[in-house]
Write a protein that holds these residues in place. Structure first.
Motif, PDB file in Angstrom:
ATOM      1  N   ILE A 134      -5.745   1.428 -13.419  1.00 27.03           N
ATOM      2  CA  ILE A 134      -5.472   1.265 -11.986  1.00 27.03           C
ATOM      3  C   ILE A 134      -4.461   2.309 -11.528  1.00 27.03           C
ATOM      4  CG2 ILE A 134      -4.322  -0.250 -10.322  1.00 27.03           C
ATOM      5  CD1 ILE A 134      -5.651  -2.612 -11.728  1.00 27.03           C
ATOM      6  N   PHE A 135      -3.431   2.551 -12.331  1.00 23.38           N
ATOM      7  CA  PHE A 135      -2.469   3.601 -12.007  1.00 23.38           C
ATOM      8  C   PHE A 135      -3.165   4.956 -11.873  1.00 23.38           C
ATOM      9  CE2 PHE A 135       1.387   1.336 -14.164  1.00 23.38           C
ATOM     10  CZ  PHE A 135       1.418   0.450 -13.112  1.00 23.38           C
ATOM     11  N   PHE A 136      -4.055   5.257 -12.806  1.00 20.27           N
ATOM     12  CA  PHE A 136      -4.782   6.524 -12.793  1.00 20.27           C
ATOM     13  C   PHE A 136      -5.621   6.632 -11.521  1.00 20.27           C
ATOM     14  CE2 PHE A 136      -6.545  10.028 -15.388  1.00 20.27           C
ATOM     15  CZ  PHE A 136      -7.630  10.380 -14.593  1.00 20.27           C
ATOM     16  N   VAL A 137      -6.376   5.591 -11.218  1.00 24.25           N
ATOM     17  CA  VAL A 137      -7.237   5.605 -10.036  1.00 24.25           C
ATOM     18  C   VAL A 137      -6.420   5.787  -8.769  1.00 24.25           C
ATOM     19  CG1 VAL A 137      -8.762   4.163  -8.631  1.00 24.25           C
ATOM     20  CG2 VAL A 137      -9.084   4.272 -11.102  1.00 24.25           C
ATOM     21  N   GLY A 138      -5.340   5.012  -8.639  1.00 23.64           N
ATOM     22  CA  GLY A 138      -4.515   5.115  -7.440  1.00 23.64           C
ATOM     23  C   GLY A 138      -3.857   6.467  -7.279  1.00 23.64           C
ATOM     24  N   ALA A 139      -3.302   7.009  -8.363  1.00 22.62           N
ATOM     25  CA  ALA A 139      -2.633   8.308  -8.284  1.00 22.62           C
ATOM     26  C   ALA A 139      -3.622   9.423  -7.955  1.00 22.62           C
ATOM     27  CB  ALA A 139      -1.916   8.595  -9.607  1.00 22.62           C
ATOM     28  N   GLN A 140      -4.780   9.416  -8.602  1.00 24.51           N
ATOM     29  CA  GLN A 140      -5.784  10.448  -8.336  1.00 24.51           C
ATOM     30  C   GLN A 140      -6.340  10.336  -6.915  1.00 24.51           C
ATOM     31  OE1 GLN A 140      -7.421  12.913 -10.413  1.00 24.51           O
ATOM     32  NE2 GLN A 140      -5.759  12.724 -11.882  1.00 24.51           N
ATOM     33  N   ALA A 141      -6.583   9.111  -6.453  1.00 23.62           N
ATOM     34  CA  ALA A 141      -7.080   8.910  -5.093  1.00 23.62           C
ATOM     35  C   ALA A 141      -6.040   9.359  -4.059  1.00 23.62           C
ATOM     36  CB  ALA A 141      -7.450   7.452  -4.875  1.00 23.62           C
ATOM     37  N   GLY A 142      -4.763   9.059  -4.320  1.00 19.63           N
ATOM     38  CA  GLY A 142      -3.719   9.489  -3.400  1.00 19.63           C
ATOM     39  C   GLY A 142      -3.584  10.999  -3.336  1.00 19.63           C
ATOM     40  N   ALA A 143      -3.660  11.667  -4.472  1.00 17.04           N
ATOM     41  CA  ALA A 143      -3.580  13.121  -4.491  1.00 17.04           C
ATOM     42  C   ALA A 143      -4.756  13.748  -3.761  1.00 17.04           C
ATOM     43  CB  ALA A 143      -3.526  13.621  -5.929  1.00 17.04           C
ATOM     44  N   MET A 144      -5.919  13.140  -3.878  1.00 19.37           N
ATOM     45  CA  MET A 144      -7.085  13.642  -3.162  1.00 19.37           C
ATOM     46  C   MET A 144      -6.936  13.450  -1.658  1.00 19.37           C
ATOM     47  SD  MET A 144     -10.098  12.547  -1.537  1.00 19.37           S
ATOM     48  CE  MET A 144     -10.437  10.915  -2.178  1.00 19.37           C
ATOM     49  N   LEU A 145      -6.402  12.296  -1.240  1.00 20.88           N
ATOM     50  CA  LEU A 145      -6.221  12.011   0.177  1.00 20.88           C
ATOM     51  C   LEU A 145      -5.169  12.895   0.828  1.00 20.88           C
ATOM     52  CD1 LEU A 145      -7.019  10.082   2.532  1.00 20.88           C
ATOM     53  CD2 LEU A 145      -5.150   8.591   1.771  1.00 20.88           C
ATOM     54  N   ALA A 146      -4.232  13.408   0.033  1.00 18.81           N
ATOM     55  CA  ALA A 146      -3.135  14.211   0.587  1.00 18.81           C
ATOM     56  C   ALA A 146      -3.638  15.444   1.331  1.00 18.81           C
ATOM     57  CB  ALA A 146      -2.184  14.631  -0.541  1.00 18.81           C
ATOM     58  N   ASP A 147      -4.726  16.046   0.860  1.00 13.33           N
ATOM     59  CA  ASP A 147      -5.264  17.223   1.540  1.00 13.33           C
ATOM     60  C   ASP A 147      -5.781  16.892   2.937  1.00 13.33           C
ATOM     61  OD1 ASP A 147      -4.683  18.807  -0.645  1.00 13.33           O
ATOM     62  OD2 ASP A 147      -6.657  18.540  -1.562  1.00 13.33           O
ATOM     63  N   MET A 174      -4.961   1.502   4.165  1.00 11.38           N
ATOM     64  CA  MET A 174      -6.341   1.044   4.333  1.00 11.38           C
ATOM     65  C   MET A 174      -7.261   1.727   3.327  1.00 11.38           C
ATOM     66  SD  MET A 174      -6.447   1.023   8.503  1.00 11.38           S
ATOM     67  CE  MET A 174      -8.165   0.557   8.559  1.00 11.38           C
ATOM     68  N   PHE A 175      -7.060   3.007   3.113  1.00  5.82           N
ATOM     69  CA  PHE A 175      -7.875   3.750   2.151  1.00  5.82           C
ATOM     70  C   PHE A 175      -7.686   3.184   0.744  1.00  5.82           C
ATOM     71  CE2 PHE A 175      -8.047   7.255  -0.973  1.00  5.82           C
ATOM     72  CZ  PHE A 175      -9.384   7.615  -0.835  1.00  5.82           C
ATOM     73  N   PHE A 176      -6.463   2.927   0.364  1.00  8.52           N
ATOM     74  CA  PHE A 176      -6.207   2.382  -0.973  1.00  8.52           C
ATOM     75  C   PHE A 176      -6.785   0.967  -1.116  1.00  8.52           C
ATOM     76  CE2 PHE A 176      -2.352   5.301  -0.781  1.00  8.52           C
ATOM     77  CZ  PHE A 176      -3.002   6.306  -1.468  1.00  8.52           C
ATOM     78  N   GLY A 177      -6.805   0.202  -0.028  1.00 12.47           N
ATOM     79  CA  GLY A 177      -7.454  -1.100  -0.076  1.00 12.47           C
ATOM     80  C   GLY A 177      -8.944  -0.983  -0.341  1.00 12.47           C
ATOM     81  N   LEU A 178      -9.596  -0.014   0.303  1.00 13.15           N
ATOM     82  CA  LEU A 178     -11.022   0.215   0.060  1.00 13.15           C
ATOM     83  C   LEU A 178     -11.265   0.700  -1.361  1.00 13.15           C
ATOM     84  CD1 LEU A 178     -12.017   1.916   3.439  1.00 13.15           C
ATOM     85  CD2 LEU A 178     -12.441  -0.443   2.732  1.00 13.15           C
ATOM     86  N   ILE A 179     -10.365   1.528  -1.872  1.00 17.06           N
ATOM     87  CA  ILE A 179     -10.470   1.968  -3.269  1.00 17.06           C
ATOM     88  C   ILE A 179     -10.356   0.767  -4.202  1.00 17.06           C
ATOM     89  CG2 ILE A 179      -9.301   3.284  -5.081  1.00 17.06           C
ATOM     90  CD1 ILE A 179     -10.881   5.052  -3.254  1.00 17.06           C
ATOM     91  N   SER A 180      -9.465  -0.169  -3.881  1.00 15.71           N
ATOM     92  CA  SER A 180      -9.308  -1.376  -4.697  1.00 15.71           C
ATOM     93  C   SER A 180     -10.589  -2.190  -4.710  1.00 15.71           C
ATOM     94  CB  SER A 180      -8.143  -2.221  -4.165  1.00 15.71           C
ATOM     95  OG  SER A 180      -6.930  -1.497  -4.161  1.00 15.71           O
ATOM     96  N   ILE A 181     -11.191  -2.371  -3.532  1.00 14.78           N
ATOM     97  CA  ILE A 181     -12.445  -3.128  -3.459  1.00 14.78           C
ATOM     98  C   ILE A 181     -13.532  -2.438  -4.276  1.00 14.78           C
ATOM     99  CG2 ILE A 181     -14.289  -3.878  -1.907  1.00 14.78           C
ATOM    100  CD1 ILE A 181     -12.182  -4.247   0.259  1.00 14.78           C
ATOM    101  N   LEU A 182     -13.615  -1.111  -4.151  1.00 12.57           N
ATOM    102  CA  LEU A 182     -14.624  -0.363  -4.900  1.00 12.57           C
ATOM    103  C   LEU A 182     -14.446  -0.551  -6.409  1.00 12.57           C
ATOM    104  CD1 LEU A 182     -16.985   1.644  -4.817  1.00 12.57           C
ATOM    105  CD2 LEU A 182     -15.289   3.497  -4.833  1.00 12.57           C
ATOM    106  N   PHE A 183     -13.215  -0.493  -6.879  1.00 15.44           N
ATOM    107  CA  PHE A 183     -12.928  -0.672  -8.306  1.00 15.44           C
ATOM    108  C   PHE A 183     -13.342  -2.070  -8.763  1.00 15.44           C
ATOM    109  CE2 PHE A 183      -9.431   0.205 -11.722  1.00 15.44           C
ATOM    110  CZ  PHE A 183     -10.424   0.198 -12.691  1.00 15.44           C
ATOM    111  N   ILE A 184     -12.984  -3.076  -7.985  1.00 18.13           N
ATOM    112  CA  ILE A 184     -13.314  -4.452  -8.350  1.00 18.13           C
ATOM    113  C   ILE A 184     -14.824  -4.650  -8.414  1.00 18.13           C
ATOM    114  CG2 ILE A 184     -13.183  -6.860  -7.579  1.00 18.13           C
ATOM    115  CD1 ILE A 184     -10.431  -6.132  -6.350  1.00 18.13           C
ATOM    116  N   GLU A 185     -15.535  -4.147  -7.412  1.00 19.56           N
ATOM    117  CA  GLU A 185     -16.975  -4.368  -7.357  1.00 19.56           C
ATOM    118  C   GLU A 185     -17.725  -3.575  -8.423  1.00 19.56           C
ATOM    119  OE1 GLU A 185     -18.298  -6.721  -5.717  1.00 19.56           O
ATOM    120  OE2 GLU A 185     -16.384  -7.224  -4.798  1.00 19.56           O
ATOM    121  N   ILE A 186     -17.270  -2.366  -8.714  1.00 18.39           N
ATOM    122  CA  ILE A 186     -17.885  -1.604  -9.802  1.00 18.39           C
ATOM    123  C   ILE A 186     -17.687  -2.331 -11.122  1.00 18.39           C
ATOM    124  CG2 ILE A 186     -17.657   0.495 -11.189  1.00 18.39           C
ATOM    125  CD1 ILE A 186     -17.287   2.074  -8.656  1.00 18.39           C
TER     126      ILE A 186
END
Length: 457
Positions: free
Chosen positions: A322-335, A225-237
């Motif tokens: 997109i790879f960069f955004v997803g990987a960085q967002a996932g690493a941030m969410l891991a904490d 769900m978090f990655f889906g919201l990140i996807s929407i944010l990327f598209i809208e930006i």
């Protein structure tokens, strides 16, 4: 009955030979592009403040791309999708623009990806070959799809998911099974050719055996769900930035739009970090290796720099960002979820691709090809959920949607007239209403739906 089987065998042999030829040619061109790009970036890395000339570089790229040979502007993945869906070919000038100007954009610090030039080259070369042998429009289209699959497979080293990506990205909700065999042959051939020519790829097998539990599975659902919201944010930006810079260009001149974007990128590189400029591979490899992200907002910085780069005239692909955004967002969410950082970075890489490009199947298989089979069930769950959360949004405006109103639509028919008609994006509102319309649209998609998932997909 016998004649039908005979024709099927002949067709298989025919497309095996054609797809193999496409894979060989595109594989060689992919390898040449990647080696030139790597050497140019290696040379650039020795230059301090290499991004300082971005305002003028973006203007030069925009002039060459848009003003020189104005009819030949099919140098992006979205343009290739539009051409394939409308049964139109790609010119050699567009191929040359995509090959050269994308290298200039990425080397000088523009945030762009390397897959669009390879996909454009693959589709363009395939369409040229098809015209040489005087194929029908339907067969020319199949050849172009093979070229996209070969380009994507060769640039990232993912022969299976790369081939499926070329089929899945054209029309969300439908896969062209009639092209699957030649696309797979082209993708596998291109990968073998690029590997033989010495191209190195990112492979990070995750050596872990996660203990399945309801708690861990719930965390994967939350991550999806978090990655889906990140996807929407990327598209809208991306949409908002495109409208904003088009407004600047209309009110002033193209030069000032490019200079404004270039200065913003220079500011990010100087005051924050140059990690968020250029291709961005170090930012992907570091978090996949288990390192903590340089900033918890790294994914947001990359969204901004990528959107500004394209809006200000840069040329290149969007999958690598997109790879960069997803990987960085996932690493941030891991904490927050207390999950292994490398695992969530890998899941984010493929799940954000699934959400932004509407390609959950190829993204799930890509996870296996890049990170090993152990991650398969979790990656599939994350990719599908990200795809559902995104709804009918896409990073590619020319992508078509087969699912509407929550119901499964009829599969597109290659022989129907509406299939040949290109999907035209909505017109941009006139100057005074641009900001208001763009802002309302962005807010509408960024505020979560109180009923839960967007059920229109």
């Amino acid at each position: 009955m016998l004649n039908e089987h005979k024709n099927n065998v002949i067709s298989i042999i025919k497309w095996f030979l054609l797809a193999s030829a496409v894979g060989c040619v595109v594989g060689v061109l992919d390898a040449a592009f990647l080696k030139i790009l790597d050497r140019a970036i290696s040379f650039r890395n020795g230059i301090p403040l290499f991004y300082i000339l971005l305002p003028f570089v973006l203007y030069g790229v925009a002039l060459l791309g848009r003003k020189v040979a104005k009819r030949h502007t099919d140098y992006s993945t979205d343009a290739v999708i539009n051409k394939i869906n409308s049964y139109r070919s790609i010119s050699f000038i567009s191929i040359f623009k995509g090959f050269t100007l994308s290298i200039v954009t990425m080397v000088m610090g523009g945030s762009a990806g390397k897959e669009a030039p390879c996909a454009d080259v693959g589709a363009g070369v395939s369409s040229i070959l098809a015209r040489w042998v005087r194929m029908s429009p339907q067969d020319q289209r199949k050849m172009m799809i093979c070229g996209v699959s070969a380009g994507f497979a060769g640039v990232f080293g993912v022969p299976i998911s790369g081939a499926l990506f070329g089929l899945e990205v054209l029309w969300a909700g439908h896969i062209f099974y009639e092209v699957m065999f030649p696309a797979l042959v082209a993708g596998i051939t291109a990968f073998q050719v690029t590997s033989f020519l010495g191209v190195d790829y990112i492979y990070h097998p995750l050596h872990f055996v996660p203990v399945f539990s309801e708690q861990f599975f719930l965390k994967m659902i939350i991550a999806g769900m978090f990655f889906g919201l990140i996807s929407i944010l990327f598209i809208e930006i991306t949409k908002f930035t495109r409208v904003l810079f088009r407004y600047i260009a209309l009110k002033t001149r193209l030069f000032w739009a490019c200079v404004t974007g270039g200065l913003l990128l220079v500011a990010v590189g100087y005051f924050i970090s140059p990690l968020y400029l250029g291709l961005g591979m170090p930012g992907i490899e570091s978090v996949l290796g288990g390192a903590a992200p340089e900033s918890p907002f790294g994914f947001l910085y990359k969204m901004i720099t990528t959107s500004v780069t394209f809006a200000a005239g840069g040329i290149g692909g969007v999958v690598t960002p997109i790879f960069f955004v997803g990987a960085q967002a996932g690493a941030m969410l891991a904490d927050f979820l207390r999950v292994d950082s490398a695992t969530l970075a890998a899941l984010g890489l493929v799940a954000v691709l699934a959400g932004t490009a509407n390609t959950p199947l190829s993204a799930s298989i890509m996870a296996i090809e890049l990170f090993g089979a152990d991650i398969a069930p979790y990656a599939t769950v994350a990719c599908v959920i990200s795809f559902l959360v995104t709804g009918q949004q896409s990073i590619y405006p020319s992508q078509r949607i087969s699912l509407e109103g929550g119901k499964t639509g009829d599969a597109p028919d290659a022989s129907s007239s509406n299939y040949d008609t290109p999907l035209r994006p909505a017109k941009i509102p006139y100057r005074k209403t641009m900001f208001k319309q763009a802002f309302k649209k962005m807010v509408k998609h960024l505020i979560p739906n109180p009923k839960g998932f967007d059920d229109e997909k």
